[in-house]
Motif scaffolding. Sequence first.
Motif, PDB file in Angstrom:
ATOM      1  N   TYR A  59       0.714  -1.258   0.272  1.00 35.60           N
ATOM      2  CA  TYR A  59      -0.131  -0.166  -0.043  1.00 35.60           C
ATOM      3  C   TYR A  59       0.678   1.106  -0.425  1.00 35.60           C
ATOM      4  CZ  TYR A  59      -4.298   2.540   1.198  1.00 35.60           C
ATOM      5  OH  TYR A  59      -5.053   4.094   1.578  1.00 35.60           O
ATOM      6  N   GLU A  60       1.126   2.203  -1.085  1.00 38.92           N
ATOM      7  CA  GLU A  60       1.944   3.045  -1.148  1.00 38.92           C
ATOM      8  C   GLU A  60       1.631   4.549  -1.525  1.00 38.92           C
ATOM      9  OE1 GLU A  60       4.761   2.246  -1.258  1.00 38.92           O
ATOM     10  OE2 GLU A  60       4.841   0.469  -1.378  1.00 38.92           O
ATOM     11  N   LEU A  61       1.868   5.403  -1.338  1.00 44.10           N
ATOM     12  CA  LEU A  61       1.532   6.740  -1.299  1.00 44.10           C
ATOM     13  C   LEU A  61       0.404   6.781  -1.944  1.00 44.10           C
ATOM     14  CD1 LEU A  61       4.395   8.831   0.002  1.00 44.10           C
ATOM     15  CD2 LEU A  61       2.180   9.079   1.009  1.00 44.10           C
ATOM     16  N   GLU A  62       0.686   6.979  -3.620  1.00 43.80           N
ATOM     17  CA  GLU A  62      -0.636   6.718  -4.620  1.00 43.80           C
ATOM     18  C   GLU A  62      -1.647   6.427  -4.635  1.00 43.80           C
ATOM     19  OE1 GLU A  62       3.923   7.822  -5.695  1.00 43.80           O
ATOM     20  OE2 GLU A  62       3.247   6.108  -4.574  1.00 43.80           O
ATOM     21  N   ASP A  63      -1.914   4.654  -3.219  1.00 43.87           N
ATOM     22  CA  ASP A  63      -3.077   4.225  -3.495  1.00 43.87           C
ATOM     23  C   ASP A  63      -3.343   5.205  -2.729  1.00 43.87           C
ATOM     24  OD1 ASP A  63      -2.029   1.979  -4.652  1.00 43.87           O
ATOM     25  OD2 ASP A  63      -0.497   1.426  -3.526  1.00 43.87           O
ATOM     26  N   LEU A  64      -3.432   6.501  -1.662  1.00 48.47           N
ATOM     27  CA  LEU A  64      -3.844   7.041  -0.315  1.00 48.47           C
ATOM     28  C   LEU A  64      -5.038   7.666  -1.184  1.00 48.47           C
ATOM     29  CD1 LEU A  64      -1.065   8.460   1.260  1.00 48.47           C
ATOM     30  CD2 LEU A  64      -2.675   7.190   2.123  1.00 48.47           C
ATOM     31  N   PRO A  65      -6.117   7.972  -1.271  1.00 47.35           N
ATOM     32  CA  PRO A  65      -7.305   8.503  -1.341  1.00 47.35           C
ATOM     33  C   PRO A  65      -6.817  10.287  -1.519  1.00 47.35           C
ATOM     34  CG  PRO A  65      -8.442   7.662   0.457  1.00 47.35           C
ATOM     35  CD  PRO A  65      -7.047   7.149   0.514  1.00 47.35           C
ATOM     36  N   ASP A  66      -7.530  10.260  -2.889  1.00 47.82           N
ATOM     37  CA  ASP A  66      -6.948  11.961  -2.959  1.00 47.82           C
ATOM     38  C   ASP A  66      -7.450  13.344  -2.147  1.00 47.82           C
ATOM     39  OD1 ASP A  66      -5.996  10.772  -5.421  1.00 47.82           O
ATOM     40  OD2 ASP A  66      -7.940  11.681  -6.767  1.00 47.82           O
ATOM     41  N   GLU A  67      -8.602  12.721  -1.709  1.00 44.09           N
ATOM     42  CA  GLU A  67      -8.878  14.080  -0.767  1.00 44.09           C
ATOM     43  C   GLU A  67      -7.577  13.612   0.343  1.00 44.09           C
ATOM     44  OE1 GLU A  67     -12.771  14.311   2.260  1.00 44.09           O
ATOM     45  OE2 GLU A  67     -12.981  12.687   1.290  1.00 44.09           O
ATOM     46  N   PHE A  68      -7.809  12.428   0.956  1.00 38.21           N
ATOM     47  CA  PHE A  68      -6.845  11.956   2.246  1.00 38.21           C
ATOM     48  C   PHE A  68      -5.419  12.822   2.385  1.00 38.21           C
ATOM     49  CE2 PHE A  68      -3.472  10.553   3.947  1.00 38.21           C
ATOM     50  CZ  PHE A  68      -3.524  10.650   5.222  1.00 38.21           C
ATOM     51  N   VAL A  69      -5.326  12.624   0.527  1.00 32.39           N
ATOM     52  CA  VAL A  69      -4.138  13.740   0.141  1.00 32.39           C
ATOM     53  C   VAL A  69      -3.815  15.320   0.628  1.00 32.39           C
ATOM     54  CG1 VAL A  69      -2.418  13.926  -1.299  1.00 32.39           C
ATOM     55  CG2 VAL A  69      -2.744  11.531  -0.989  1.00 32.39           C
ATOM     56  N   ALA A  70      -4.866  15.591  -0.153  1.00 31.52           N
ATOM     57  CA  ALA A  70      -5.083  17.078  -0.029  1.00 31.52           C
ATOM     58  C   ALA A  70      -4.486  17.729   0.947  1.00 31.52           C
ATOM     59  CB  ALA A  70      -5.811  17.302  -1.091  1.00 31.52           C
ATOM     60  N   ARG A  71      -5.761  16.906   2.451  1.00 32.35           N
ATOM     61  CA  ARG A  71      -6.601  17.388   3.205  1.00 32.35           C
ATOM     62  C   ARG A  71      -5.489  17.650   3.830  1.00 32.35           C
ATOM     63  NH1 ARG A  71     -11.291  15.045   5.533  1.00 32.35           N
ATOM     64  NH2 ARG A  71     -11.007  16.627   7.587  1.00 32.35           N
ATOM     65  N   GLU A  72      -4.387  16.126   3.850  1.00 34.06           N
ATOM     66  CA  GLU A  72      -3.104  16.220   4.590  1.00 34.06           C
ATOM     67  C   GLU A  72      -1.571  16.973   4.053  1.00 34.06           C
ATOM     68  OE1 GLU A  72      -0.548  13.558   7.785  1.00 34.06           O
ATOM     69  OE2 GLU A  72      -3.198  14.730   7.309  1.00 34.06           O
ATOM     70  N   ILE A  73      -1.797  17.804   3.000  1.00 32.57           N
ATOM     71  CA  ILE A  73      -1.152  18.226   2.912  1.00 32.57           C
ATOM     72  C   ILE A  73      -1.056  19.658   3.384  1.00 32.57           C
ATOM     73  CG2 ILE A  73      -0.136  19.757   0.500  1.00 32.57           C
ATOM     74  CD1 ILE A  73      -0.470  17.429  -1.366  1.00 32.57           C
ATOM     75  N   ASP A  74      -2.604  19.874   3.197  1.00 29.83           N
ATOM     76  CA  ASP A  74      -3.051  21.383   4.579  1.00 29.83           C
ATOM     77  C   ASP A  74      -2.708  21.320   5.747  1.00 29.83           C
ATOM     78  OD1 ASP A  74      -4.643  22.315   1.841  1.00 29.83           O
ATOM     79  OD2 ASP A  74      -6.621  20.689   2.589  1.00 29.83           O
ATOM     80  N   ALA A  93       1.175  21.618  -6.695  1.00 29.74           N
ATOM     81  CA  ALA A  93       1.115  20.018  -7.773  1.00 29.74           C
ATOM     82  C   ALA A  93       0.704  20.119  -8.719  1.00 29.74           C
ATOM     83  CB  ALA A  93      -0.065  19.684  -5.659  1.00 29.74           C
ATOM     84  N   ASP A  94       1.104  18.873  -9.743  1.00 32.82           N
ATOM     85  CA  ASP A  94       1.190  18.678 -10.994  1.00 32.82           C
ATOM     86  C   ASP A  94      -0.126  19.273 -11.592  1.00 32.82           C
ATOM     87  OD1 ASP A  94       3.745  17.940 -11.059  1.00 32.82           O
ATOM     88  OD2 ASP A  94       3.691  16.088 -11.862  1.00 32.82           O
ATOM     89  N   ASP A  95      -1.069  19.052 -10.653  1.00 32.50           N
ATOM     90  CA  ASP A  95      -2.586  19.450 -10.995  1.00 32.50           C
ATOM     91  C   ASP A  95      -3.303  20.858 -10.530  1.00 32.50           C
ATOM     92  OD1 ASP A  95      -3.667  19.422  -8.359  1.00 32.50           O
ATOM     93  OD2 ASP A  95      -4.801  17.937  -7.901  1.00 32.50           O
ATOM     94  N   GLY A  96      -2.477  21.531 -10.343  1.00 36.11           N
ATOM     95  CA  GLY A  96      -2.304  23.153 -10.451  1.00 36.11           C
ATOM     96  C   GLY A  96      -2.392  23.401  -8.822  1.00 36.11           C
ATOM     97  N   ARG A  97      -2.628  22.841  -7.587  1.00 43.31           N
ATOM     98  CA  ARG A  97      -2.983  23.273  -7.134  1.00 43.31           C
ATOM     99  C   ARG A  97      -1.665  23.871  -6.087  1.00 43.31           C
ATOM    100  NH1 ARG A  97      -5.792  18.165  -3.584  1.00 43.31           N
ATOM    101  NH2 ARG A  97      -3.864  17.060  -5.349  1.00 43.31           N
ATOM    102  N   VAL A  98      -1.424  24.896  -5.268  1.00 46.02           N
ATOM    103  CA  VAL A  98      -0.635  25.217  -4.896  1.00 46.02           C
ATOM    104  C   VAL A  98      -0.843  26.260  -3.251  1.00 46.02           C
ATOM    105  CG1 VAL A  98       0.521  27.805  -5.032  1.00 46.02           C
ATOM    106  CG2 VAL A  98      -0.081  26.368  -6.888  1.00 46.02           C
ATOM    107  N   TRP A  99      -0.413  25.306  -2.440  1.00 50.41           N
ATOM    108  CA  TRP A  99       0.447  26.580  -1.210  1.00 50.41           C
ATOM    109  C   TRP A  99       1.222  26.755  -0.789  1.00 50.41           C
ATOM    110  CZ3 TRP A  99      -0.743  21.144  -3.543  1.00 50.41           C
ATOM    111  CH2 TRP A  99      -2.383  20.855  -2.800  1.00 50.41           C
ATOM    112  N   THR A 100       1.035  27.423   0.184  1.00 54.68           N
ATOM    113  CA  THR A 100       2.746  28.259   0.949  1.00 54.68           C
ATOM    114  C   THR A 100       2.339  28.284   2.199  1.00 54.68           C
ATOM    115  OG1 THR A 100       2.501  29.686  -0.604  1.00 54.68           O
ATOM    116  CG2 THR A 100       3.597  30.681   0.922  1.00 54.68           C
ATOM    117  N   THR A 101       3.939  27.775   2.744  1.00 54.03           N
ATOM    118  CA  THR A 101       4.407  27.848   4.506  1.00 54.03           C
ATOM    119  C   THR A 101       5.863  28.065   4.427  1.00 54.03           C
ATOM    120  OG1 THR A 101       4.692  25.377   5.623  1.00 54.03           O
ATOM    121  CG2 THR A 101       5.306  25.339   3.666  1.00 54.03           C
ATOM    122  N   GLY A 102       5.994  28.066   5.506  1.00 55.77           N
ATOM    123  CA  GLY A 102       7.553  28.060   6.203  1.00 55.77           C
ATOM    124  C   GLY A 102       7.221  28.940   6.665  1.00 55.77           C
ATOM    125  N   GLY A 103       8.291  29.620   7.927  1.00 59.37           N
ATOM    126  CA  GLY A 103       8.099  30.826   8.907  1.00 59.37           C
ATOM    127  C   GLY A 103       9.063  31.377   9.193  1.00 59.37           C
TER     128      GLY A 103
END
Length: 229
Positions: free
Chosen positions: A143-158, A177-187
């Motif tokens: 069971y790999e990271l690529e098998d994780l549900p898409d919703e879970f992946v996005a929310r865990e990145i959040d 992300a390759d699908d166009g989603r963008v996050w900003t982090t770091g303090g």
Amino acid sequence: MSDPVRDLVSVRGATERLLAAASTWDNSTVPEPSRLPGWSRGHVLAHLSRNADALRNVLRGRPMYASGEIRDREIEAGAPRSLAEHLADLRASGEGFLAEADACADWSRTVEMRNGVMDSASHIPFRRWAEIELHHVDLGTGYELEDLPDEFVAREIDFLTERFGSHPQVVPFDIRADDGRVWTTGGHGEGPIAGVGGPAPELLGWLAGRRDGSALTVEGGPLPVLPPL
């Protein structure tokens, strides 16, 4: 915004996937190394069972663990058990957590996690979901990271980008992300100095300390250094 009732459905599904996968093993699989340094697969399974008990404690307004030392001892003691014992414990502890969560009357209240961390009760089902999904990957049984549900992946990145968002040891950077989603982090600093891109599962793996980031693209600087979770 968290939807704890909907997240509990995901917890049930993730638990059943893990139990179904583990039921195909035999006893020789349990003492084999997991992907977590120093932990066998038995350690991971024992931790998942005790985490269900711990989050049930949180929902009851009790300390998550009696102490860090007791938590570690219980995992060590449980790790060498037979596969059948692990599966029975994982199912029973998981059902106990779900029963407590199903009875929760106030998801808006504040609860205390480990080390004095405070959180909304409404986030507890997602925390349990994350434990199951990421540690299922840590077992290293297909069971790999690529098998994780898409919703879970996005929310865990959040969740992880929010966690690192005010961390003084993490420089600011963008995640794309390759699908166009963008996050900003770091303090630490005034603005993003690097951009890190790639498939969402690879980004999650790097943020969660499960992959080294070598499959990611970096612009504007070196790959940022992240503290351990």
